[in-house]
Design an enzyme around this catalytic site. Sequence first.
Site, PDB file in Angstrom:
ATOM      1  N   ASN A  18      -8.952  -1.229   0.940  1.00 55.07           N
ATOM      2  CA  ASN A  18      -7.795  -1.417  -0.397  1.00 55.07           C
ATOM      3  C   ASN A  18      -6.363  -1.113  -0.072  1.00 55.07           C
ATOM      4  O   ASN A  18      -5.403  -1.528  -0.709  1.00 55.07           O
ATOM      5  CB  ASN A  18      -8.522  -0.305  -1.441  1.00 55.07           C
ATOM      6  CG  ASN A  18      -7.434  -0.184  -2.649  1.00 55.07           C
ATOM      7  OD1 ASN A  18      -7.344  -0.874  -3.308  1.00 55.07           O
ATOM      8  ND2 ASN A  18      -6.942   0.991  -2.275  1.00 55.07           N
ATOM      9  N   TYR A  66       5.347  -9.288   4.050  1.00 56.97           N
ATOM     10  CA  TYR A  66       4.375  -8.938   3.232  1.00 56.97           C
ATOM     11  C   TYR A  66       3.246 -10.014   3.093  1.00 56.97           C
ATOM     12  O   TYR A  66       2.270  -9.988   3.310  1.00 56.97           O
ATOM     13  CB  TYR A  66       4.837  -8.438   1.824  1.00 56.97           C
ATOM     14  CG  TYR A  66       3.633  -7.834   0.954  1.00 56.97           C
ATOM     15  CD1 TYR A  66       2.772  -6.982   1.242  1.00 56.97           C
ATOM     16  CD2 TYR A  66       3.372  -8.614  -0.347  1.00 56.97           C
ATOM     17  CE1 TYR A  66       1.775  -6.744   0.350  1.00 56.97           C
ATOM     18  CE2 TYR A  66       2.476  -8.332  -1.228  1.00 56.97           C
ATOM     19  CZ  TYR A  66       1.648  -7.255  -0.666  1.00 56.97           C
ATOM     20  OH  TYR A  66       0.789  -6.897  -1.713  1.00 56.97           O
ATOM     21  N   ASP A 111      -4.462   7.757   8.458  1.00 61.74           N
ATOM     22  CA  ASP A 111      -3.225   7.255   8.250  1.00 61.74           C
ATOM     23  C   ASP A 111      -3.391   5.790   8.989  1.00 61.74           C
ATOM     24  O   ASP A 111      -3.366   5.702  10.367  1.00 61.74           O
ATOM     25  CB  ASP A 111      -2.233   8.015   9.024  1.00 61.74           C
ATOM     26  CG  ASP A 111      -0.775   7.538   9.053  1.00 61.74           C
ATOM     27  OD1 ASP A 111      -0.601   6.290   8.194  1.00 61.74           O
ATOM     28  OD2 ASP A 111      -0.039   8.102   9.509  1.00 61.74           O
ATOM     29  N   SER A 127      -6.297  -8.960  -0.372  1.00 58.00           N
ATOM     30  CA  SER A 127      -5.093  -9.465   0.084  1.00 58.00           C
ATOM     31  C   SER A 127      -4.267  -9.424  -1.348  1.00 58.00           C
ATOM     32  O   SER A 127      -4.154  -8.498  -1.909  1.00 58.00           O
ATOM     33  CB  SER A 127      -5.743 -10.887   0.684  1.00 58.00           C
ATOM     34  OG  SER A 127      -4.338 -11.776   0.818  1.00 58.00           O
ATOM     35  N   LYS A 148      -3.502  16.142  -1.898  1.00 57.12           N
ATOM     36  CA  LYS A 148      -3.246  15.175  -3.042  1.00 57.12           C
ATOM     37  C   LYS A 148      -4.416  14.356  -3.350  1.00 57.12           C
ATOM     38  O   LYS A 148      -4.782  14.093  -4.668  1.00 57.12           O
ATOM     39  CB  LYS A 148      -2.062  14.306  -2.684  1.00 57.12           C
ATOM     40  CG  LYS A 148      -0.760  14.961  -2.369  1.00 57.12           C
ATOM     41  CD  LYS A 148       0.440  14.173  -2.160  1.00 57.12           C
ATOM     42  CE  LYS A 148       1.676  14.784  -2.211  1.00 57.12           C
ATOM     43  NZ  LYS A 148       2.834  13.784  -1.777  1.00 57.12           N
ATOM     44  N   LYS A 178      -0.378 -10.123   4.279  1.00 58.49           N
ATOM     45  CA  LYS A 178      -1.549 -10.789   3.191  1.00 58.49           C
ATOM     46  C   LYS A 178      -2.361 -11.989   3.765  1.00 58.49           C
ATOM     47  O   LYS A 178      -3.495 -11.888   3.483  1.00 58.49           O
ATOM     48  CB  LYS A 178      -1.026 -10.824   1.852  1.00 58.49           C
ATOM     49  CG  LYS A 178      -0.630  -9.707   1.248  1.00 58.49           C
ATOM     50  CD  LYS A 178      -1.796  -8.370   0.951  1.00 58.49           C
ATOM     51  CE  LYS A 178      -1.588  -7.460   1.870  1.00 58.49           C
ATOM     52  NZ  LYS A 178      -2.896  -6.514   1.519  1.00 58.49           N
TER      53      LYS A 178
END
Length: 315
Positions: free
Chosen positions: A107, A181, A80, A154, A58, A185
């Site tokens: 990223n 989350y 991964d 972040s 992909k 971050k």
Amino acid sequence: MDYHIEKDRTAEDVLGDMDLSGKRVLITGAGAGLGLETCRAIAARGAHVIGTVRDLAKGREAIAAFAGSAPGGVELVELDLASLESVRQCADALRAKGEPFDVIIGNAGIMAAPRETTKDGFESQFGVNHLGHFLLVNRLVPLLRSGSRVIILSSMAHRMADLDLDDPNFERRPYDEWASYGGAKTANVLYVVELDKRLRARGVRATAVHPGVVTDTALTRHMSPDDFQAFVNSERDVHHRNKSIPEGAATTVWSAFVAPADAVGGRYCQDCRVSEVNDSPIVSNHGPRAYAINPDRATKLWAISEKLVGEQFDF
């Protein structure tokens, strides 16, 4: 020196006619969204890009439109971040080649994921967004040239939740996807603070980046369109607007190639600017919360992360 760029410009605008020939750049999550656009923009200017993807087939399909004409070349490697074994294999393969890097861009990430664990048993958002990058980047430090930079993405979402250093994997508290989350971050920013402190004497600087609210990426795959829009509309500043993918990649390339290293080292950047501390509870406000750049907490997270991944890094 005025090194700021207007906040709504794209990666293309920020880089302009910059020549990146001879630069070697590693980007995680290079097969889609912000990572793909960052890869395209810098490869077009001569940088040799090594992009990590979970699925090589992909990934090759995604970069096919520009890889063949990229002056510096683009290559993909399998990674991964939800598997420490995969992280080690990727880092070991890169180190075996012995080719240095000028920039590493962390990223890749996941957002608002349901309660899941990585292959090593870590809560998935903390494991992928922080621990995977912690292990990868730290293992690649020997390949970083003096004058190189590490950019970790972040999010303004760090403003909604601090990282619980006593329970980062939600083993003793009820799981909440947004608390997870936000904490992950926050971990990204704390990692940058400690990494920059440890590497600046070598001439290597680290920066945390909030790319903006970019809706058209795979990051939102765990949310319905209505749920995501409700999130970005909550408590938002009237001057805030969503960004396109090219606009979202702008602060990453600005921090990596345009801004003075001393200006962005150890800092949190958004809209192609260094952001100052802002402890307002409004999530969409600019700037890092104080807890995200606290050096003592950054040092503590480093020690916790070393214990969790089972490795120590003496730099």
